[in-house]
Design a protein around this motif. Structure first.
Motif, PDB file in Angstrom:
ATOM      1  N   VAL A  49      -1.069  15.631  -5.066  1.00 57.15           N
ATOM      2  CA  VAL A  49      -1.885  16.196  -3.995  1.00 57.15           C
ATOM      3  C   VAL A  49      -3.074  16.886  -4.660  1.00 57.15           C
ATOM      4  O   VAL A  49      -2.887  17.771  -5.497  1.00 57.15           O
ATOM      5  N   LYS A  50      -4.273  16.471  -4.278  1.00 59.32           N
ATOM      6  CA  LYS A  50      -5.458  16.967  -4.968  1.00 59.32           C
ATOM      7  C   LYS A  50      -6.429  17.608  -4.001  1.00 59.32           C
ATOM      8  O   LYS A  50      -6.752  17.032  -2.957  1.00 59.32           O
ATOM      9  N   GLN A  51      -6.897  18.784  -4.361  1.00 57.03           N
ATOM     10  CA  GLN A  51      -7.973  19.428  -3.639  1.00 57.03           C
ATOM     11  C   GLN A  51      -9.090  19.589  -4.653  1.00 57.03           C
ATOM     12  O   GLN A  51      -9.020  20.440  -5.529  1.00 57.03           O
ATOM     13  N   ASN A  52     -10.083  18.738  -4.550  1.00 57.11           N
ATOM     14  CA  ASN A  52     -11.084  18.631  -5.609  1.00 57.11           C
ATOM     15  C   ASN A  52     -12.167  19.688  -5.535  1.00 57.11           C
ATOM     16  O   ASN A  52     -12.936  19.835  -6.486  1.00 57.11           O
ATOM     17  N   SER A  53     -12.244  20.412  -4.424  1.00 58.84           N
ATOM     18  CA  SER A  53     -13.247  21.475  -4.321  1.00 58.84           C
ATOM     19  C   SER A  53     -12.568  22.822  -4.495  1.00 58.84           C
ATOM     20  O   SER A  53     -11.828  23.261  -3.631  1.00 58.84           O
ATOM     21  N   PRO A  54     -12.828  23.494  -5.612  1.00 60.12           N
ATOM     22  CA  PRO A  54     -12.191  24.805  -5.824  1.00 60.12           C
ATOM     23  C   PRO A  54     -12.664  25.855  -4.833  1.00 60.12           C
ATOM     24  O   PRO A  54     -11.928  26.795  -4.524  1.00 60.12           O
ATOM     25  N   SER A  55     -13.907  25.701  -4.338  1.00 55.81           N
ATOM     26  CA  SER A  55     -14.428  26.735  -3.451  1.00 55.81           C
ATOM     27  C   SER A  55     -15.382  26.127  -2.432  1.00 55.81           C
ATOM     28  O   SER A  55     -15.950  25.048  -2.633  1.00 55.81           O
ATOM     29  N   LEU A  56     -15.551  26.888  -1.329  1.00 53.11           N
ATOM     30  CA  LEU A  56     -16.437  26.475  -0.248  1.00 53.11           C
ATOM     31  C   LEU A  56     -16.986  27.740   0.413  1.00 53.11           C
ATOM     32  O   LEU A  56     -16.224  28.659   0.708  1.00 53.11           O
ATOM     33  N   SER A  57     -18.307  27.751   0.609  1.00 59.22           N
ATOM     34  CA  SER A  57     -18.933  28.897   1.276  1.00 59.22           C
ATOM     35  C   SER A  57     -19.581  28.428   2.569  1.00 59.22           C
ATOM     36  O   SER A  57     -20.313  27.434   2.574  1.00 59.22           O
ATOM     37  N   VAL A  58     -19.331  29.169   3.654  1.00 63.09           N
ATOM     38  CA  VAL A  58     -19.798  28.775   4.978  1.00 63.09           C
ATOM     39  C   VAL A  58     -20.293  30.021   5.714  1.00 63.09           C
ATOM     40  O   VAL A  58     -19.764  31.123   5.518  1.00 63.09           O
ATOM     41  N   ARG A  59     -21.293  29.834   6.548  1.00 66.53           N
ATOM     42  CA  ARG A  59     -21.758  30.935   7.376  1.00 66.53           C
ATOM     43  C   ARG A  59     -20.895  31.054   8.630  1.00 66.53           C
ATOM     44  O   ARG A  59     -20.400  30.054   9.174  1.00 66.53           O
ATOM     45  N   GLU A  60     -20.738  32.275   9.081  1.00 67.09           N
ATOM     46  CA  GLU A  60     -19.955  32.557  10.288  1.00 67.09           C
ATOM     47  C   GLU A  60     -20.473  31.714  11.451  1.00 67.09           C
ATOM     48  O   GLU A  60     -21.684  31.589  11.650  1.00 67.09           O
ATOM     49  N   GLY A  61     -19.546  31.143  12.223  1.00 70.41           N
ATOM     50  CA  GLY A  61     -19.914  30.344  13.386  1.00 70.41           C
ATOM     51  C   GLY A  61     -20.068  28.863  13.091  1.00 70.41           C
ATOM     52  O   GLY A  61     -20.029  28.044  14.017  1.00 70.41           O
ATOM     53  N   ARG A  62     -20.228  28.519  11.799  1.00 68.34           N
ATOM     54  CA  ARG A  62     -20.388  27.101  11.447  1.00 68.34           C
ATOM     55  C   ARG A  62     -19.019  26.475  11.212  1.00 68.34           C
ATOM     56  O   ARG A  62     -17.982  27.134  11.249  1.00 68.34           O
ATOM     57  N   ILE A  63     -19.017  25.181  10.954  1.00 69.27           N
ATOM     58  CA  ILE A  63     -17.772  24.471  10.686  1.00 69.27           C
ATOM     59  C   ILE A  63     -17.414  24.535   9.206  1.00 69.27           C
ATOM     60  O   ILE A  63     -18.283  24.441   8.341  1.00 69.27           O
ATOM     61  N   SER A  64     -16.140  24.749   8.933  1.00 68.95           N
ATOM     62  CA  SER A  64     -15.613  24.636   7.566  1.00 68.95           C
ATOM     63  C   SER A  64     -14.791  23.362   7.494  1.00 68.95           C
ATOM     64  O   SER A  64     -13.950  23.124   8.376  1.00 68.95           O
ATOM     65  N   ILE A  65     -15.027  22.565   6.472  1.00 68.97           N
ATOM     66  CA  ILE A  65     -14.255  21.332   6.272  1.00 68.97           C
ATOM     67  C   ILE A  65     -13.637  21.377   4.882  1.00 68.97           C
ATOM     68  O   ILE A  65     -14.348  21.413   3.875  1.00 68.97           O
ATOM     69  N   LEU A  66     -12.313  21.397   4.843  1.00 70.18           N
ATOM     70  CA  LEU A  66     -11.594  21.410   3.574  1.00 70.18           C
ATOM     71  C   LEU A  66     -10.892  20.072   3.412  1.00 70.18           C
ATOM     72  O   LEU A  66     -10.276  19.563   4.338  1.00 70.18           O
ATOM     73  N   ASN A  67     -11.021  19.509   2.221  1.00 71.87           N
ATOM     74  CA  ASN A  67     -10.533  18.158   1.978  1.00 71.87           C
ATOM     75  C   ASN A  67      -9.336  18.114   1.037  1.00 71.87           C
ATOM     76  O   ASN A  67      -9.166  19.004   0.189  1.00 71.87           O
ATOM     77  N   CYS A  68      -8.560  17.063   1.192  1.00 73.56           N
ATOM     78  CA  CYS A  68      -7.354  16.902   0.394  1.00 73.56           C
ATOM     79  C   CYS A  68      -7.075  15.408   0.235  1.00 73.56           C
ATOM     80  O   CYS A  68      -7.190  14.647   1.210  1.00 73.56           O
ATOM     81  N   ASP A  69      -6.727  14.977  -0.958  1.00 73.00           N
ATOM     82  CA  ASP A  69      -6.353  13.591  -1.223  1.00 73.00           C
ATOM     83  C   ASP A  69      -4.938  13.547  -1.792  1.00 73.00           C
ATOM     84  O   ASP A  69      -4.513  14.480  -2.475  1.00 73.00           O
ATOM     85  N   TYR A  70      -4.240  12.470  -1.512  1.00 80.11           N
ATOM     86  CA  TYR A  70      -2.896  12.315  -2.058  1.00 80.11           C
ATOM     87  C   TYR A  70      -2.732  10.916  -2.624  1.00 80.11           C
ATOM     88  O   TYR A  70      -3.476   9.985  -2.277  1.00 80.11           O
ATOM     89  N   THR A  71      -1.776  10.770  -3.503  1.00 78.53           N
ATOM     90  CA  THR A  71      -1.619   9.490  -4.191  1.00 78.53           C
ATOM     91  C   THR A  71      -0.372   8.731  -3.751  1.00 78.53           C
ATOM     92  O   THR A  71      -0.321   7.508  -3.897  1.00 78.53           O
ATOM     93  N   ASN A  72       0.606   9.422  -3.210  1.00 80.48           N
ATOM     94  CA  ASN A  72       1.876   8.783  -2.874  1.00 80.48           C
ATOM     95  C   ASN A  72       1.861   8.317  -1.410  1.00 80.48           C
ATOM     96  O   ASN A  72       1.886   9.132  -0.490  1.00 80.48           O
ATOM     97  N   SER A  73       1.852   7.022  -1.208  1.00 82.08           N
ATOM     98  CA  SER A  73       1.777   6.481   0.148  1.00 82.08           C
ATOM     99  C   SER A  73       3.074   6.699   0.932  1.00 82.08           C
ATOM    100  O   SER A  73       3.116   6.447   2.141  1.00 82.08           O
ATOM    101  N   MET A  74       4.118   7.178   0.269  1.00 79.44           N
ATOM    102  CA  MET A  74       5.386   7.428   0.956  1.00 79.44           C
ATOM    103  C   MET A  74       5.413   8.801   1.631  1.00 79.44           C
ATOM    104  O   MET A  74       6.310   9.080   2.417  1.00 79.44           O
ATOM    105  N   PHE A  75       4.448   9.656   1.329  1.00 79.64           N
ATOM    106  CA  PHE A  75       4.392  10.947   2.022  1.00 79.64           C
ATOM    107  C   PHE A  75       4.197  10.699   3.511  1.00 79.64           C
ATOM    108  O   PHE A  75       3.345   9.897   3.902  1.00 79.64           O
TER     109      PHE A  75
END
Lengths: 112, 113
Positions: free
Chosen positions: A4-30
């Motif tokens: 399970v990989k989260q490639n972005s260590p950090s994210l900065s967003v202004r109040e009221g805007r959208i935050s999008i956090l991403n995640c990738d995985y390698t095991n198709s059995m999950f």
């Protein structure tokens, strides 16, 4: 080998805007995925989850999207609030259902 | 209603010593899991216990052991401590109906000198 990989260590967003956090995985059995939020000096707190039979799950300001073909999921927070500032962990349940496999986390900072 | 409680919250040990960490699950939860979180990493699975039996074990050496008691509380024991064992140790419990959704305690912060 990170499953399970989260490639972005950090994210900065202004109040009221959208935050999008991403995640990738390698095991198709999950087949079950979760997002947790963690404040300093506290344990991780469950936010939202999604089963692999769905591609979207929504709970208030939080929506998780799952793209099985790309082995990718994302967490959308709309609108972002300063209190959302925390470390967000993506996790997958192992096939035996005995453990969660976590990513390294993304630190979200929401400024007013 | 009390959440998952862990003790102690902080402790300092020296290399070679032994440590015991304790956890009380949410009332009604029969499953307890232990995770290790090293700085900058996500939690890593150590053990899961259900009804006092070990149901799962992560990739940790035999120096790590755990048990669950009849009241569903649990202990994590680590022998022959190494500097690399310094971490936040998290306990989590889950209900039978929501087995994949873990509720975590605040953790025990272990420092090994």
């Amino acid at each position: 080998d990170q499953q399970v990989k989260q490639n972005s260590p950090s994210l900065s967003v202004r109040e009221g805007r959208i935050s999008i956090l991403n995640c990738d995985y390698t095991n198709s059995m999950f087949d079950y995925f979760l997002w947790y939020k963690k404040y300093p000096a506290e344990g991780p707190t469950f936010l939202i989850s999604i089963s692999s039979i769905k591609d979207k799950n929504e709970d208030g300001r939080f929506t998780v999207f799952l793209n099985k073909s790309a082995k990718h999921l994302s967490l959308h927070i709309v609108p972002s609030q300063p209190g959302d500032s925390a470390v967000y962990f993506c996790a997958a349940a192992n096939q035996a259902g005995t453990a969660l496999i976590f990513g390294k986390g993304t630190t979200l900072s929401v400024s007013s | 209603d009390a959440g998952v409680t862990q003790s102690p919250t902080h402790l300092i040990k020296t290399r070679g010593q032994h440590v015991t960490l304790r956890c009380s699950p949410i009332s009604g939860h029969k499953s307890v899991s232990w995770y290790q979180q090293v700085l900058g990493q996500g939690p890593q699975f150590i053990f899961q216990y259900y009804e006092k039996e070990e149901r799962g074990r992560g990739n940790f050496p035999d120096r790590f052991s755990a048990r669950q008691f009849p009241n569903y509380s649990s202990e994590l024991n680590v022998n022959a401590l190494l500097l690399g064992d310094s971490a936040l140790y998290l306990c989590a419990s889950s209900s039978p109906s929501g087995a994949n959704v873990l509720t975590f305690g605040a953790g025990s912060r272990l420092t090994v000198l």
